[in-house]
Design a protein around this motif. Structure first.
Motif, PDB file in Angstrom:
ATOM      1  N   GLN A   1      -4.742  -7.055   8.409  1.00 44.31           N
ATOM      2  CA  GLN A   1      -4.439  -6.984   9.396  1.00 44.31           C
ATOM      3  C   GLN A   1      -4.596  -5.994  10.367  1.00 44.31           C
TER       4      GLN A   1
ATOM      5  N   THR B   1       3.132  -5.248   0.816  1.00 47.65           N
ATOM      6  CA  THR B   1       3.161  -4.594   2.371  1.00 47.65           C
ATOM      7  C   THR B   1       1.943  -3.490   3.107  1.00 47.65           C
ATOM      8  N   GLY B   2       1.589  -2.691   2.081  1.00 49.36           N
ATOM      9  CA  GLY B   2       0.483  -2.203   2.125  1.00 49.36           C
ATOM     10  C   GLY B   2      -1.084  -2.763   2.335  1.00 49.36           C
ATOM     11  N   ILE B   3      -1.087  -3.620   1.445  1.00 47.93           N
ATOM     12  CA  ILE B   3      -1.964  -4.695   1.414  1.00 47.93           C
ATOM     13  C   ILE B   3      -2.112  -5.523   2.869  1.00 47.93           C
ATOM     14  N   LYS B   4      -0.486  -6.308   2.868  1.00 46.73           N
ATOM     15  CA  LYS B   4      -0.422  -7.018   4.254  1.00 46.73           C
ATOM     16  C   LYS B   4      -1.213  -5.912   5.311  1.00 46.73           C
ATOM     17  N   TRP B   5      -0.346  -4.476   5.030  1.00 51.07           N
ATOM     18  CA  TRP B   5      -0.811  -4.200   6.541  1.00 51.07           C
ATOM     19  C   TRP B   5      -2.498  -4.037   6.913  1.00 51.07           C
ATOM     20  N   LEU B   6      -2.874  -3.509   5.674  1.00 47.32           N
ATOM     21  CA  LEU B   6      -3.855  -2.621   6.417  1.00 47.32           C
ATOM     22  C   LEU B   6      -5.286  -4.042   6.309  1.00 47.32           C
TER      23      LEU B   6
END
Lengths: 906, 128
Positions: A685, A678-683
């Motif tokens: 984005q 999730t962290g990677i995803k949001w970062l």
């Protein structure tokens, strides 16, 4: 055709005692029944009708009495009013008369008095209501002039009349005047000359005959009706003895009665209440003691009580008639009841007594006692049945006799004294005597213990009697032609139903042939023993084999009784085979399902060649927990006949533990993996959003996001798999329109297909289709299938999705023109982590979980999936879903159970 | 509470995610405070001065379920949106029954969507 020879076989003639039925007989019961059914209601209805009509009649009579009283009273009233008017008007326009009275008084002229009297008499002759007129002296009250000259000089009988009449017009009350010995009513008024000189008091006596006429007229009043007047002291004034009832009496007696009543004050209820001032109607005894219904009214104006009475026996005559009739009807119904009961009872009991008679005859030995009851009612049928019974009895008796006759063993029937009464053919053959010759002989004359022909008692009859039966006594029979034949002798006592001894039966078996065959028998015994030893060995081998198997095995017979248990199953269930064998397995073992519900179905009874599904797991309740088991049931078929079932139990504790641990790990791992993803995803984005990226950087960024999404999807898939495997996913059921449900899914897929250059077609046949399904889970299935189809189809080719309703199901087909799947791979298509070679060649991104999840979801949703494919040509996946939605998993399990195993009937 | 800036509390034990969310929301004009575990979240919530609480479920000391339970008992009516990586339907049902206004699986939601959700939920609050 009378049979007399069988009595000794059958029993005593006085077998049963027949008692004549008495008070409980059908006739009596019918009578009582009829009484209650008919007589009682008639009485109750009749009685209540009488009560009702008496009440109605009483009301009617009351009204009538009141009306009569009213009319009479108004006549009396009118009469008095008229009389008063007439009295006042005597001197109207008669100043000449007043003048001559004045002169008479002044001059004391007797001539004048005669003139005045003449005038008075003239007045009276015109009068309609008065019987006597007089002038009283204004001072003394003595009669000066009267229409009756004999009374002149005397005082008027009622002094009040004078006292009142001095000053005003006065009407006195009706009263009894002893001087006159009669009732009287007078009027008085002061007589004044035109010059207002007070001349005297003018009095008049009313002629009461009219009043009496009104009272005596009993019109509309029947024979016994009468009206009379009682004065304020209770003395009868007038009116009694005037009705037809009294008129029929001797006149002398009547007058005496009337005179008597006139001298005694009345104390009847009507009179008393009337004197108290009441007005009303009541039933009471009148002055003569007759019961009357009476109307009484107090008339204050005249100070008397008016009474109108009628004898109740006349007034209520119609009710009396009714009562009388009711009694007659009751008697009539009673008589009819008795006759009817008698007839019916007779018609019932006659055939019954005939039947009884026949039954008696049969019991006394006459088996041909047919009943002559005819007709088609129940008795006719009973009689037919009875006759059939006696026919059958005759037949069966014949049959018995035939059997006895042809019996290979000699049979002797003895009476209670031990004398032969009858024998069969075999006995004749054995003894070589004829049956007539043997009759009356004792058994000892024919049979003895030894072969030396000595006559001795072979059966101690007392002993036989005590023991009931003696079997296989070795003895010899002495024949007519002096042969000694070895026999086996058995005897039984013959008793009737009352356990009374009626004789003995002795059977003798000729042993001469048997002795020879005994030797043969011994030889074959030896062979059999050998064979048995062999089979026992085989059996032991088989049992040893079964014992050594690592799984629990029990064998049950078709009735469910345990035949065999191996050691492993003994250990599993904690039961010894000795305990369990021979008992029904349901008594031995308690099983329950995954949710702890006891399994009551007849779980191990599998008919024919069905083998029970291995997947179904039962738990066996142990003292300290549960034992999870996988069970296989296979029928034992021997020569095409089911001999029972073999049930194999496998302890799956380990497997279940491993499964659980694995699923828990996957679940936890997935969650822990998701957070950094999730962290990677949001970062990513955020970076992408902030912009200022070059073309290549943008492309790399998109790739990174895409690949992170793949990672997330993979984790999601793994999580789904673990949840599906642990059974934590349950399908929900929502009503959706099929088109509205599929449309957004197809649109999303078509965006992807357009981007990648494939054509996506969507066919929905039929109009609006409502279907119950889990939109999330089924959506996942369709998305997955479309995504696969797009992935494995070349650019420019077509993918088609279609949906239609077929009976009670929805069929969704996803067809592609892709690479296809080989027959071999099709079989493994829905297993976990499986990827076909062709697919793996084409793309490396697949996890091998997609179709596995699809399959699992469809399991949960009660759907099915099928794959049709030809390599290189394309593939069609066909999803079928029940239109009524997923069947609840828990109930599905029991459903399967129900289908597989018929429930145990209790 | 300020009329223009809405104060939001993020209860989340993963500092990485806290940083991304807090930064982005501040950028969007929210006033953001953070709590690293359930106890801290409870303490901060006591003042009841937040427009919204973003709550994780798996946290040390006190998990999200317990925080919701406590808030319910304390009659603290700050709207709560749950952001978690637990994706089972039962978890969602339990959280909603405890009074949460929304349930989102973090890995399945884009940061832009998250912002939209927050805006949507705080807007309702001021209108009401």
């Amino acid at each position: 055709m009378k049979r007399t020879d069988q009595s000794s076989l059958v029993g005593d003639k006085d077998l049963a005692v027949y008692v004549k039925p008495r008070f409980y007989s059908i006739g009596w019961r019918l009578l009582v029944y009829f009484f209650f059914v008919s007589l009682l209601p008639v009485f109750i209805i009749g009685y209540s009708m009488i009560q009702n009509s008496q009440y109605l009649l009483q009301t009617e009579i009351s009204n009538k009495l009141e009306a009569i009283a009213m009319s009479k009273l108004s006549k009396i009233q009118f009469l008095l009013d008229e009389s008063q008017g007439e009295f006042e008007d005597f001197f109207m326009n008669r100043s000449d008369l007043l003048t001559s009275i004045d002169q008479m008084l002044r001059e004391s002229d007797f001539e004048k008095r005669n003139d005045v009297r003449k005038d008075f008499q003239e007045l009276l002759s015109y009068s309609r209501h008065f019987s006597e007129l007089a002038l009283l002296d204004r001072h003394t009250g003595r009669i000066i002039v009267s229409t009756d000259p004999s009374k002149e000089g005397q005082k008027w009988d009622d002094p009040v009349l004078f006292e009142k009449g001095v000053s005003q017009f006065y009407t006195e009350n009706l009263h009894y005047a002893s001087e006159l010995n009669d009732y009287t009513l007078g009027m008085s008024m002061p007589l004044r000359h035109t010059n207002s000189d007070f001349l005297g008091v003018f009095v008049g006596r009313l002629d009461l005959s009219k009043l009496y006429g009104f009272l005596g007229d009993h019109a509309g009043f029947g024979e016994t009706g009468e009206t009379y007047i009682v004065n304020n002291e209770g003395y009868i004034i007038y009116g009694i003895g005037l009705n037809s009832y009294y008129r029929k009496m001797e006149p002398a007696i009547r007058q005496r009665l009337v005179a008597e009543y006139k001298q005694t004050p009345l104390s009847t209820e009507g009179a008393v209440r009337g004197m108290r001032g009441e007005t009303g109607i009541a039933i009471y005894d009148d002055y003569a003691g007759n019961e009357v219904i009476g109307y009484f009214e107090n008339i204050p104006k005249f100070d008397f009580v008016f009474l109108a009475e009628q004898f109740t026996n006349e007034a209520f005559a119609s009710v009396q008639v009714m009562k009388f009739r009711l009694v007659w009807i009751l008697f009539g119904v009673l008589a009819a009841n008795v006759i009817l009961a008698f007839i019916i009872a007779n018609s019932i009991t006659r055939p019954l007594s005939k039947l009884t008679e026949s039954a008696k005859q049969i019991s006394s030995g006459d088996y041909e006692a047919l009943t002559q009851v005819t007709g088609y009612d129940e008795f006719g049928i009973l009689a037919q049945a009875f006759n059939r019974m006696s026919e059958t009895l005759i037949l069966s008796l014949d049959e018995t006799k035939n059997i006895i006759r042809v019996l290979p063993n000699a049979l002797f029937v003895l009476d209670t004294q031990g004398r032969i009464t009858s024998v069969n053919q075999a006995a004749e053959r054995l003894t070589e005597f004829g049956s007539q010759e043997m009759a009356g002989k004792s058994l000892e004359e024919l049979i003895g213990h030894t072969g030396d022909g000595q006559k001795e008692e072979i059966f101690n009859l007392t002993d036989l009697r005590k023991r009931g039966a003696i079997y296989d006594l070795q003895a010899f029979c002495f024949t007519k032609y002096h042969k000694n034949i070895p026999i086996s002798l058995s005897g039984v006592v013959l008793k009737n139903k009352q356990q009374k001894l009626i004789g003995f039966i002795v059977v003798a078996q000729d042993l001469s042939d048997i002795k020879a065959s005994e030797i043969k028998l011994q030889a074959s015994h030896a062979i059999l023993k050998k064979e048995k030893a062999k089979t026992d060995e085989e059996k032991a081998k088989a049992e040893a084999l079964l014992e050594s198997i690592g799984e629990g095995i029990i064998a049950i017979d078709p009735q469910g009784k345990v035949l065999f248990m191996n050691q492993k199953s003994e250990a599993m269930f904690g039961r010894s085979s000795q305990e369990a064998i021979g008992r029904h397995y349901a008594e031995n073992f308690d099983f329950e399902d995954a949710k702890g519900r006891p399994i009551k179905s007849d779980i191990f009874s599998v008919s024919g060649s069905i083998v029970m599904d291995k997947k179904i797991v039962f738990f066996f309740k142990l003292d300290n927990g549960k034992l999870p088991l996988s069970i296989t049931v296979s029928p034992i078929v021997f020569e095409e006949k089911s001999m029972g079932n073999i049930v194999t139990f496998r302890d799956i504790t380990k497997e279940m533990e491993v499964d659980k641990a694995k699923s828990e790990f996957v679940s936890l791992a997935s969650h822990q993996l998701r957070t950094p993803l999730t962290g990677i995803k949001w970062l990513l984005q955020e970076i992408f959003r902030k912009g200022n990226l070059g073309d290549l950087q943008t492309e790399y960024m998109q790739d990174a996001i895409h690949s992170n999404d793949r990672m997330i999807n993979l984790v999601n898939d793994l999580l789904n798999v673990s949840r599906l495997e642990t059974g934590t996913i349950q399908a929900v059921s929502e009503k959706v329109d099929l088109f509205e449900f599929l449309h957004p899914i197809v649109r999303e897929a078509s965006i992807l297909s357009k981007e990648t250059g494939r054509i996506l077609r969507f066919h929905l046949s039929g109009s609006k289709i409502d279907v119950m399904l889990d939109p999330q889970l089924i959506g996942q299935v369709i998305t997955n299938l479309l995504s696969n189809a797009i992935h494995y189809t070349d650019k420019g080719k077509t993918i088609t999705i279609s949906a239609e309703k077929k009976g009670k199901a929805i069929v969704i087909k996803v067809t592609d023109e892709g690479i296809g799947i080989s027959k071999e791979d099709q079989k493994k298509l829905f297993s976990k982590f499986f990827r076909s070679k062709e697919a793996a060649k084409r793309s490396t991104t697949g996890s091998g979980l997609g179709l596995y999840i699809v399959g699992k979801i469809l399991d949960v949703c009660s759907g099915t999936i099928e794959c049709q494919s030809e390599e290189g040509r394309g593939t069609t996946f066909i999803v079928t879903l029940p239109i009524k939605g997923p069947v609840n998993k828990a109930s599905e399990k029991t459903l399967i159970l129900k289908k597989l195993f018929s429930p145990l009937k209790k | 509470m300020s009329q223009n800036t809405k104060k939001i509390l993020i209860a989340e034990d993963d500092p990485f995610l806290v940083k991304i969310m807090a930064n982005r929301l501040r950028e969007e004009g929210f006033e953001v405070e953070t709590a690293n575990d359930g106890d801290e979240a409870m303490q901060k919530v006591k003042g009841c001065s937040y427009a919204l609480l973003m709550l994780d479920l798996i946290m040390p000391n006190k998990n999200g379920f317990e925080v919701l339970q406590q808030m319910k008992e304390d009659h603290c009516n700050i709207p709560v949106l749950v952001f978690t990586n637990l994706s089972q339907e039962e978890d969602k049902e339990e959280v909603m029954s405890l009074g949460a206004k929304g349930y989102y699986v973090k890995s399945d939601i884009a940061i832009d969507e998250l912002v939209e959700v927050i805006k949507e939920n705080t807007k309702e609050k001021t209108e009401a």
